[in-house]
Design a protein around this motif. Structure first.
Motif, mmCIF file in Angstrom:
data_model
loop_
_atom_site.group_PDB
_atom_site.id
_atom_site.type_symbol
_atom_site.label_atom_id
_atom_site.label_comp_id
_atom_site.label_asym_id
_atom_site.label_seq_id
_atom_site.Cartn_x
_atom_site.Cartn_y
_atom_site.Cartn_z
ATOM 1 N N ALA A 116 16.440 -22.165 14.612
ATOM 2 C CA ALA A 116 17.309 -22.761 15.531
ATOM 3 C C ALA A 116 18.744 -23.337 14.834
ATOM 4 N N GLY A 117 18.658 -23.522 13.523
ATOM 5 C CA GLY A 117 19.846 -23.673 12.705
ATOM 6 C C GLY A 117 20.565 -22.909 12.395
ATOM 7 N N GLY A 118 19.974 -21.384 12.379
ATOM 8 C CA GLY A 118 20.774 -20.221 11.966
ATOM 9 C C GLY A 118 21.007 -20.091 10.265
ATOM 10 N N SER A 119 19.828 -20.984 9.825
ATOM 11 C CA SER A 119 19.903 -21.387 8.237
ATOM 12 C C SER A 119 19.016 -20.524 7.353
ATOM 13 N N ASN A 120 19.518 -19.998 6.048
ATOM 14 C CA ASN A 120 18.463 -19.627 5.152
ATOM 15 C C ASN A 120 18.200 -20.628 4.012
ATOM 16 N N SER A 121 18.081 -21.686 4.551
ATOM 17 C CA SER A 121 17.560 -22.845 3.655
ATOM 18 C C SER A 121 16.276 -22.962 3.685
ATOM 19 N N SER A 122 15.712 -23.832 2.679
ATOM 20 C CA SER A 122 14.006 -24.045 2.737
ATOM 21 C C SER A 122 13.753 -25.056 3.746
ATOM 22 N N LEU A 123 12.698 -24.986 4.367
ATOM 23 C CA LEU A 123 12.011 -26.052 5.160
ATOM 24 C C LEU A 123 11.862 -27.204 4.213
ATOM 25 N N GLY A 124 12.315 -28.239 4.771
ATOM 26 C CA GLY A 124 12.647 -29.654 4.260
ATOM 27 C C GLY A 124 13.894 -30.025 3.315
ATOM 28 N N GLU A 125 14.857 -28.961 3.069
ATOM 29 C CA GLU A 125 16.069 -29.142 2.724
ATOM 30 C C GLU A 125 16.563 -30.302 3.499
ATOM 31 N N PHE A 126 17.303 -30.949 2.615
ATOM 32 C CA PHE A 126 17.790 -32.503 3.172
ATOM 33 C C PHE A 126 18.890 -32.922 2.710
ATOM 34 N N GLY A 127 19.537 -34.140 3.329
ATOM 35 C CA GLY A 127 20.793 -34.682 2.949
ATOM 36 C C GLY A 127 21.396 -35.360 4.125
ATOM 37 N N HIS A 169 17.819 -36.976 21.611
ATOM 38 C CA HIS A 169 18.923 -37.756 21.365
ATOM 39 C C HIS A 169 19.626 -37.378 19.936
ATOM 40 N N TYR A 170 19.085 -36.663 19.058
ATOM 41 C CA TYR A 170 19.317 -36.026 17.806
ATOM 42 C C TYR A 170 20.069 -34.729 17.968
ATOM 43 N N ASN A 171 21.216 -34.585 18.527
ATOM 44 C CA ASN A 171 21.940 -33.342 19.014
ATOM 45 C C ASN A 171 23.377 -32.942 18.650
ATOM 46 N N TRP A 172 23.558 -33.524 17.448
ATOM 47 C CA TRP A 172 24.841 -33.132 16.831
ATOM 48 C C TRP A 172 24.975 -31.851 16.690
ATOM 49 N N ASP A 173 26.353 -30.994 16.773
ATOM 50 C CA ASP A 173 26.291 -29.705 16.415
ATOM 51 C C ASP A 173 25.807 -29.398 14.889
ATOM 52 N N ALA A 174 26.337 -30.381 13.944
ATOM 53 C CA ALA A 174 25.902 -30.052 12.575
ATOM 54 C C ALA A 174 24.500 -30.294 12.155
ATOM 55 N N LEU A 175 23.932 -30.622 13.220
ATOM 56 C CA LEU A 175 22.412 -31.003 12.999
ATOM 57 C C LEU A 175 21.523 -30.077 13.615
ATOM 58 N N LYS A 176 21.750 -29.094 13.981
ATOM 59 C CA LYS A 176 21.013 -27.823 14.518
ATOM 60 C C LYS A 176 20.030 -27.348 13.797
ATOM 61 N N GLY A 177 18.669 -27.368 14.094
ATOM 62 C CA GLY A 177 17.505 -26.905 13.321
ATOM 63 C C GLY A 177 16.902 -28.080 12.336
ATOM 64 N N TYR A 178 17.604 -29.414 12.229
ATOM 65 C CA TYR A 178 17.218 -30.305 11.499
ATOM 66 C C TYR A 178 16.721 -31.459 12.559
#
Length: 384
Positions: free
Chosen positions: A328-339, A305-314
């Motif tokens: 999944a998020g196409g992200s080069n950030s750290s595991l646990g990066e948050f906000g 249910h947590y499926n907004w486009d901006a939240l891929k990988g989170y």
């Protein structure tokens, strides 16, 4: 950090396509390593975005609310698995809407109580006003009249929402709603202070956040950035429809979306989190508590249910998105990066592993969060 100058050209591209103006600050190891302001805070007067510009941070208020509640958690005033009714008795014997055998809507007892953790994780069954669930329709109907009362405050909101059947049994879905506003009511009960006073005493004053508040002082009104609605053709139309809540005299203090802040203030708050809960010798929250906050608390079933486009990988922690799958998020950030982010496009990114934080400010709806925020994140991490 090298290559952060790339961010300036990215901000200019944002303004060419969307908001009237925007600003970004990046902090690393306690130092501001990038800061830029592009465009105008008001299109009519051509007043440029400036360091003292004040923004409606909307749902970025939620992170502050959750930090405030976790401060009380660290003082032993509640446990995450406590039933909410122990502190807010209006939530005793919750009911829930359910579809019956003949597709008729029924009201039945909820399978269990709302817990305090359900508020943090948006799994309470509480919703915003809307038209997706009967709960949303009833919330819209009640707020249309009750929110106009002169004595309308966060405790009134709590009692009103508690009288409406939930959209689903607590703990069975993730759904964005008034959960963090009810955390504000919990903070009032546990602290003995109004929610706004608690934030001022425990977070804003200690961190030197002199321009963060629910009500804008008269002498600072000229610094409030204009909010714009963007049409499909790209035209920006000024929107002041929600600004009455910020005026002195109104009592509602929305933990879910009611704060105003500046780039500098919110950056100090964000970097306090990146620095393990401390900034300039002031301790707000414990490092281990922030680790708990930024841990994914949603099961695989709830993540559906947590499926907004901006939240891929989170995933989702105690009021914050948290990176659990960079691929999944196409992200080069750290595991646990948050906000988290706000309705008008404001954005917070925190990384304790790198002692890194970033805050982006703009005032436009729709906010283009799925376009802007991942690009900012990827450029910042490319410079680490």
């Amino acid at each position: 950090m090298e290559y952060l100058d790339r961010l300036s050209s990215l901000l200019k591209r944002f303004v060419e396509n969307g908001p009237a103006g925007c600003a970004l600050s990046v902090m690393h190891n306690g130092e501001v390593v990038f800061e830029d302001y592009v465009g105008n805070e008001d299109m009519e007067t051509k007043k440029p975005i400036a360091p003292d510009t004040i923004y409606r941070i909307y749902s970025n208020s939620k992170v502050i609310t959750c930090v405030a509640a976790l401060m009380l958690y660290e003082r032993g005033l509640f446990l995450l698995n406590d039933p909410l009714e122990e502190y807010l008795p209006e939530f005793k014997h919750p009911q829930v809407y359910q579809t019956g055998k003949d597709n008729e809507l029924e009201i039945v007892p909820a399978t269990r109580s709302i817990t305090v953790k359900d508020l943090f994780t948006m799994t309470s069954g509480l919703t915003y006003a809307g038209n997706q669930f009967e709960t949303e329709r009833q919330v819209a109907k009640r707020l249309e009249t009750e929110a106009e009362r002169e004595d309308w405050n966060v405790r009134s909101l709590s009692k009103t929402l508690a009288s409406i059947p939930l959209a689903f049994d607590p703990g069975t879905r993730w759904h964005y709603g008034f959960s963090h506003d009810i955390l504000g009511a919990l903070i009032e009960v546990l602290s003995g202070k109004t929610f706004g006073q608690f934030l001022k005493d425990e977070i804003f004053k200690p961190l030197g956040m002199k321009d963060t508040f629910f009500k804008i002082p008269e002498e600072k009104k000229h610094r409030l950035c204009s909010l714009y609605d963007r049409s499909e053709e790209g035209q920006l139309i000024k929107n002041t429809s929600m600004d009455s809540r910020y005026q002195p005299g109104t009592l509602i203090e929305s933990g879910g979306g009611g704060l105003l802040s500046t780039l500098e203030d919110y950056s100090r708050f964000g970097h306090m989190l990146a620095n393990g809960g401390e900034l300039d010798g002031i301790r707000i929250l414990g490092r281990k508590t922030i680790e708990l906050m930024s841990t994914n608390h949603l099961s695989p079933e709830l993540l559906q249910h947590y499926n907004w486009d901006a939240l891929k990988g989170y995933g989702y922690g105690l009021g914050v998105r948290t990176m659990i799958n960079p691929a999944a998020g196409g992200s080069n950030s750290s595991l646990g990066e948050f906000g988290w982010m706000g309705r008008a496009g404001t954005w917070l990114m925190v990384d304790m592993k790198e002692n890194l934080s970033a805050v982006y400010m703009q005032q436009m709806v729709p906010n283009f969060e799925a376009v802007h925020h991942p690009r900012l994140r990827n450029v910042i991490y490319g410079a680490v």
